[in-house]
Scaffold this motif. Structure first.
Motif, PDB file in Angstrom:
ATOM      1  N   GLY A 233      52.728  49.443  35.863  1.00  0.00           N
ATOM      2  CA  GLY A 233      53.013  50.700  34.877  1.00  0.00           C
ATOM      3  C   GLY A 233      53.726  50.143  33.584  1.00  0.00           C
ATOM      4  N   ILE A 234      53.968  48.897  33.460  1.00  0.00           N
ATOM      5  CA  ILE A 234      54.666  48.347  32.142  1.00  0.00           C
ATOM      6  C   ILE A 234      53.137  47.899  31.316  1.00  0.00           C
ATOM      7  CG2 ILE A 234      55.887  46.759  31.098  1.00  0.00           C
ATOM      8  CD1 ILE A 234      57.387  46.154  33.816  1.00  0.00           C
ATOM      9  N   LEU A 235      52.988  48.841  30.473  1.00  0.00           N
ATOM     10  CA  LEU A 235      51.720  48.745  29.244  1.00  0.00           C
ATOM     11  C   LEU A 235      51.663  47.297  28.857  1.00  0.00           C
ATOM     12  CD1 LEU A 235      51.311  52.123  27.741  1.00  0.00           C
ATOM     13  CD2 LEU A 235      50.251  51.131  29.700  1.00  0.00           C
ATOM     14  N   GLU A 236      52.785  47.040  28.379  1.00  0.00           N
ATOM     15  CA  GLU A 236      52.736  45.646  27.494  1.00  0.00           C
ATOM     16  C   GLU A 236      52.495  44.380  28.498  1.00  0.00           C
ATOM     17  OE1 GLU A 236      55.369  48.442  25.626  1.00  0.00           O
ATOM     18  OE2 GLU A 236      55.426  47.620  27.907  1.00  0.00           O
ATOM     19  N   ALA A 237      52.501  44.453  29.917  1.00  0.00           N
ATOM     20  CA  ALA A 237      52.380  43.502  30.702  1.00  0.00           C
ATOM     21  C   ALA A 237      51.188  43.812  31.619  1.00  0.00           C
ATOM     22  CB  ALA A 237      53.426  43.320  31.615  1.00  0.00           C
ATOM     23  N   ALA A 238      50.308  44.615  31.201  1.00  0.00           N
ATOM     24  CA  ALA A 238      48.951  45.098  32.038  1.00  0.00           C
ATOM     25  C   ALA A 238      48.247  43.802  32.119  1.00  0.00           C
ATOM     26  CB  ALA A 238      48.229  46.269  31.280  1.00  0.00           C
ATOM     27  N   ASP A 239      48.143  42.993  31.087  1.00  0.00           N
ATOM     28  CA  ASP A 239      47.242  41.781  31.092  1.00  0.00           C
ATOM     29  C   ASP A 239      47.674  40.729  31.895  1.00  0.00           C
ATOM     30  OD1 ASP A 239      48.891  41.112  29.303  1.00  0.00           O
ATOM     31  OD2 ASP A 239      47.462  40.318  27.924  1.00  0.00           O
ATOM     32  N   GLU A 240      48.699  40.582  32.334  1.00  0.00           N
ATOM     33  CA  GLU A 240      49.520  39.635  33.193  1.00  0.00           C
ATOM     34  C   GLU A 240      48.887  38.887  34.122  1.00  0.00           C
ATOM     35  OE1 GLU A 240      52.556  36.727  33.629  1.00  0.00           O
ATOM     36  OE2 GLU A 240      52.413  38.388  32.247  1.00  0.00           O
ATOM     37  N   TYR A 241      47.877  39.617  34.913  1.00  0.00           N
ATOM     38  CA  TYR A 241      47.167  39.149  36.179  1.00  0.00           C
ATOM     39  C   TYR A 241      45.810  38.811  35.925  1.00  0.00           C
ATOM     40  CZ  TYR A 241      51.321  40.743  38.737  1.00  0.00           C
ATOM     41  OH  TYR A 241      52.630  40.978  39.060  1.00  0.00           O
ATOM     42  N   ASP A 242      45.223  39.176  34.655  1.00  0.00           N
ATOM     43  CA  ASP A 242      43.971  39.022  34.178  1.00  0.00           C
ATOM     44  C   ASP A 242      43.398  37.572  34.705  1.00  0.00           C
ATOM     45  OD1 ASP A 242      44.247  41.395  33.157  1.00  0.00           O
ATOM     46  OD2 ASP A 242      43.808  40.963  31.062  1.00  0.00           O
ATOM     47  N   ALA A 243      44.007  36.500  34.496  1.00  0.00           N
ATOM     48  CA  ALA A 243      43.364  35.266  34.957  1.00  0.00           C
ATOM     49  C   ALA A 243      43.019  35.239  36.532  1.00  0.00           C
ATOM     50  CB  ALA A 243      44.238  34.058  34.251  1.00  0.00           C
ATOM     51  N   TYR A 244      44.125  35.504  37.116  1.00  0.00           N
ATOM     52  CA  TYR A 244      44.044  35.710  38.701  1.00  0.00           C
ATOM     53  C   TYR A 244      42.936  36.556  39.044  1.00  0.00           C
ATOM     54  CZ  TYR A 244      48.655  33.584  37.576  1.00  0.00           C
ATOM     55  OH  TYR A 244      49.703  32.982  37.173  1.00  0.00           O
ATOM     56  N   ALA A 245      42.944  37.794  38.604  1.00  0.00           N
ATOM     57  CA  ALA A 245      41.894  38.684  38.785  1.00  0.00           C
ATOM     58  C   ALA A 245      40.195  38.150  38.589  1.00  0.00           C
ATOM     59  CB  ALA A 245      41.978  40.216  37.968  1.00  0.00           C
ATOM     60  N   ASN A 246      40.283  37.430  37.356  1.00  0.00           N
ATOM     61  CA  ASN A 246      39.014  36.852  37.303  1.00  0.00           C
ATOM     62  C   ASN A 246      38.561  35.776  38.388  1.00  0.00           C
ATOM     63  OD1 ASN A 246      36.474  36.595  35.516  1.00  0.00           O
ATOM     64  ND2 ASN A 246      37.471  34.514  35.314  1.00  0.00           N
ATOM     65  N   THR A 247      39.543  35.003  38.788  1.00  0.00           N
ATOM     66  CA  THR A 247      39.222  33.991  39.639  1.00  0.00           C
ATOM     67  C   THR A 247      39.064  34.725  41.026  1.00  0.00           C
ATOM     68  OG1 THR A 247      40.561  32.425  38.541  1.00  0.00           O
ATOM     69  CG2 THR A 247      40.343  32.245  41.074  1.00  0.00           C
ATOM     70  N   ALA A 248      39.941  35.663  41.227  1.00  0.00           N
ATOM     71  CA  ALA A 248      39.706  36.428  42.719  1.00  0.00           C
ATOM     72  C   ALA A 248      38.133  36.992  42.621  1.00  0.00           C
ATOM     73  CB  ALA A 248      40.477  37.320  43.099  1.00  0.00           C
ATOM     74  N   TYR A 249      37.729  37.653  41.442  1.00  0.00           N
ATOM     75  CA  TYR A 249      36.432  38.278  41.555  1.00  0.00           C
ATOM     76  C   TYR A 249      35.307  37.126  41.575  1.00  0.00           C
ATOM     77  CZ  TYR A 249      32.398  40.952  39.830  1.00  0.00           C
ATOM     78  OH  TYR A 249      31.209  41.616  40.010  1.00  0.00           O
ATOM     79  N   VAL A 250      35.497  35.987  40.816  1.00  0.00           N
ATOM     80  CA  VAL A 250      34.475  34.926  41.262  1.00  0.00           C
ATOM     81  C   VAL A 250      34.474  34.475  42.556  1.00  0.00           C
ATOM     82  CG1 VAL A 250      33.928  32.633  40.451  1.00  0.00           C
ATOM     83  CG2 VAL A 250      34.486  34.317  38.677  1.00  0.00           C
ATOM     84  N   MET A 251      35.628  34.131  43.143  1.00  0.00           N
ATOM     85  CA  MET A 251      35.666  33.965  44.608  1.00  0.00           C
ATOM     86  C   MET A 251      34.969  34.839  45.361  1.00  0.00           C
ATOM     87  SD  MET A 251      39.695  32.517  45.010  1.00  0.00           S
ATOM     88  CE  MET A 251      39.482  32.110  46.870  1.00  0.00           C
ATOM     89  N   LEU A 252      35.261  36.217  45.173  1.00  0.00           N
ATOM     90  CA  LEU A 252      34.517  37.310  45.915  1.00  0.00           C
ATOM     91  C   LEU A 252      33.117  37.432  45.746  1.00  0.00           C
ATOM     92  CD1 LEU A 252      35.232  39.953  47.653  1.00  0.00           C
ATOM     93  CD2 LEU A 252      35.155  41.096  45.305  1.00  0.00           C
ATOM     94  N   MET A 253      32.742  37.462  44.505  1.00  0.00           N
ATOM     95  CA  MET A 253      31.167  37.720  44.114  1.00  0.00           C
ATOM     96  C   MET A 253      30.314  36.283  44.305  1.00  0.00           C
ATOM     97  SD  MET A 253      31.321  40.749  44.605  1.00  0.00           S
ATOM     98  CE  MET A 253      29.724  41.199  44.333  1.00  0.00           C
ATOM     99  N   ASP A 254      30.714  35.329  43.437  1.00  0.00           N
ATOM    100  CA  ASP A 254      29.848  34.226  43.310  1.00  0.00           C
ATOM    101  C   ASP A 254      29.897  33.195  44.599  1.00  0.00           C
ATOM    102  OD1 ASP A 254      29.280  35.470  40.852  1.00  0.00           O
ATOM    103  OD2 ASP A 254      30.712  34.363  39.691  1.00  0.00           O
ATOM    104  N   GLU A 255      31.247  33.105  45.204  1.00  0.00           N
ATOM    105  CA  GLU A 255      31.470  31.973  45.888  1.00  0.00           C
ATOM    106  C   GLU A 255      31.472  32.462  47.542  1.00  0.00           C
ATOM    107  OE1 GLU A 255      35.203  30.110  44.783  1.00  0.00           O
ATOM    108  OE2 GLU A 255      34.592  29.574  43.072  1.00  0.00           O
TER     109      GLU A 255
END
Length: 102
Positions: A32-54
């Motif tokens: 809910g804090i707009l200025e911090a909305a990208d804080e987890y982007d790197a982790y989300a990307n890694t989780a997505y790669v783990m999920l879909m590619d690995e």
């Protein structure tokens, strides 16, 4: 296209993973804090790669999220972090079939 997935759909799927991490995992309480909305982007990307590619299991994704929270972020509420990491990982794995259809 990664594994035949449409790049636009892949972006949408990644955005969904990002939102799930922000809303449901959120170990540092920034949802809910707009200025911090990208804080987890790197982790989300890694989780997505783990999920879909690995093809990672829920346990592997939960382990990754837990490690991020406890070792990279230095958080100490291990029981709650393990529970959230496990719940989010199970949710992500449940979305894999839907993500694959696009």
């Amino acid at each position: 296209m990664a594994h035949g997935r449409n790049k636009y759909q892949s972006r949408e799927n990644r955005a969904r993973v990002r939102e799930i991490l922000l809303r449901d995992w959120d170990p540092i309480g920034i949802y809910g804090i707009l200025e911090a909305a990208d804080e987890y982007d790197a982790y989300a990307n890694t989780a997505y790669v783990m999920l879909m590619d690995e093809g990672a299991t829920a346990g592997e994704i939960a382990g990754y999220l837990f490690t991020v929270a406890t070792e990279h972020m230095g958080l100490t509420n291990r029981g709650r972090l393990a529970e959230r990491s496990d719940q989010v990982a199970k949710l992500l794995v449940s979305l894999r079939p839907e993500f694959k259809t696009h």
